[in-house]
Design an enzyme around this catalytic site. Structure first.
Site, PDB file in Angstrom:
ATOM      1  N   CYS A  48       0.739  -1.123   0.017  1.00 40.24           N
ATOM      2  CA  CYS A  48      -0.134   0.068  -0.086  1.00 40.24           C
ATOM      3  C   CYS A  48       0.816   1.174  -0.088  1.00 40.24           C
ATOM      4  O   CYS A  48       1.657   1.264   0.898  1.00 40.24           O
ATOM      5  CB  CYS A  48      -0.898  -0.087   1.403  1.00 40.24           C
ATOM      6  SG  CYS A  48      -1.864   1.555   1.663  1.00 40.24           S
ATOM      7  N   CYS A  51       0.429   3.052   3.534  1.00 44.04           N
ATOM      8  CA  CYS A  51       0.862   2.528   4.910  1.00 44.04           C
ATOM      9  C   CYS A  51       2.017   1.536   4.731  1.00 44.04           C
ATOM     10  O   CYS A  51       2.403   1.071   5.802  1.00 44.04           O
ATOM     11  CB  CYS A  51      -0.270   2.102   5.587  1.00 44.04           C
ATOM     12  SG  CYS A  51      -1.045   0.702   5.207  1.00 44.04           S
ATOM     13  N   CYS A  97      -7.466  -0.819   1.462  1.00 43.16           N
ATOM     14  CA  CYS A  97      -6.486  -1.215   2.721  1.00 43.16           C
ATOM     15  C   CYS A  97      -7.203  -1.452   3.793  1.00 43.16           C
ATOM     16  O   CYS A  97      -7.657  -0.332   4.608  1.00 43.16           O
ATOM     17  CB  CYS A  97      -5.260  -0.132   2.506  1.00 43.16           C
ATOM     18  SG  CYS A  97      -4.031  -0.765   3.838  1.00 43.16           S
ATOM     19  N   CYS A 100      -5.115   1.141   6.634  1.00 40.06           N
ATOM     20  CA  CYS A 100      -5.190   2.472   6.551  1.00 40.06           C
ATOM     21  C   CYS A 100      -6.509   3.057   5.780  1.00 40.06           C
ATOM     22  O   CYS A 100      -6.487   4.328   5.998  1.00 40.06           O
ATOM     23  CB  CYS A 100      -3.985   3.265   5.846  1.00 40.06           C
ATOM     24  SG  CYS A 100      -4.034   3.097   4.251  1.00 40.06           S
ATOM     25  N   CYS A 121      -8.714  -4.489  -9.871  1.00 40.52           N
ATOM     26  CA  CYS A 121      -8.442  -3.487 -10.721  1.00 40.52           C
ATOM     27  C   CYS A 121      -7.824  -2.307  -9.736  1.00 40.52           C
ATOM     28  O   CYS A 121      -8.802  -1.642  -9.282  1.00 40.52           O
ATOM     29  CB  CYS A 121      -9.703  -3.201 -11.567  1.00 40.52           C
ATOM     30  SG  CYS A 121      -9.305  -1.885 -12.861  1.00 40.52           S
TER      31      CYS A 121
HETATM   32 FE    FE Z   1      -2.693   1.329   3.793  1.00 41.63          FE
END
Ligand code: FE
Length: 136
Positions: A48, A51, A97, A100, A121
């Site tokens: 990510c 984070c 995510c 975060c 996607c």
């Molecule tokens: Fe994240």
């Protein structure tokens, strides 16, 4: 699963590029074929961009032709969350995510049939590739 992290909008703005902020925090979408990782082939882990939580492995990345990085599986189901998204007159599964809360992209069921049949996607701007060759 790692503990949730929360930051103020000011902190996110300071940490992220304007494009990352627009996509991760404001649920934006990058233009197709414009992202850094559309055609990326390197072996590694996509984490990510907000984070650092590991999200996808390069082995599950494939060329969907959509113009966005596409994956047929996640590293761990617990690392993402799905939300019904009815914006723009469509019913889609938004992918965020789990650590975060950053917006990643959407999940569709038209992925490769020989795999999970799923297509995550995902915006390049929501990801950072940590190549396996990078020992750090
Ligand atoms: Fe994240």
């Amino acid at each position: 699963m790692a503990a949730r992290i929360t930051r103020s909008e000011e902190e996110w703005r300071a940490e992220l590029t304007p494009e990352q902020y627009r996509i991760l925090r404001q649920k934006g979408t990058e233009r197709p074929f414009s992202g850094e990782y559309v055609h990326a082939k390197a072996d590694g882990t996509y984490v990510c961009a907000g984070c650092g939580q590991p999200l996808f492995r390069s082995e599950t990345k494939y060329d969907s032709g959509s113009g966005w990085p596409s994956f047929w599986d996640v590293i761990d189901q617990g690392n993402v969350e799905l939300h019904l998204d009815t914006s723009y007159g469509m019913r889609r599964s938004e992918v965020t995510c789990s650590r975060c809360g950053g917006h990643l992209g959407h999940l569709f069921d038209d992925g490769p049939q020989e795999t999970t049949g799923l297509r995550y996607c995902i915006n390049s701007a929501s990801l950072r590739l940590k190549p396996d060759s990078d020992q750090s």
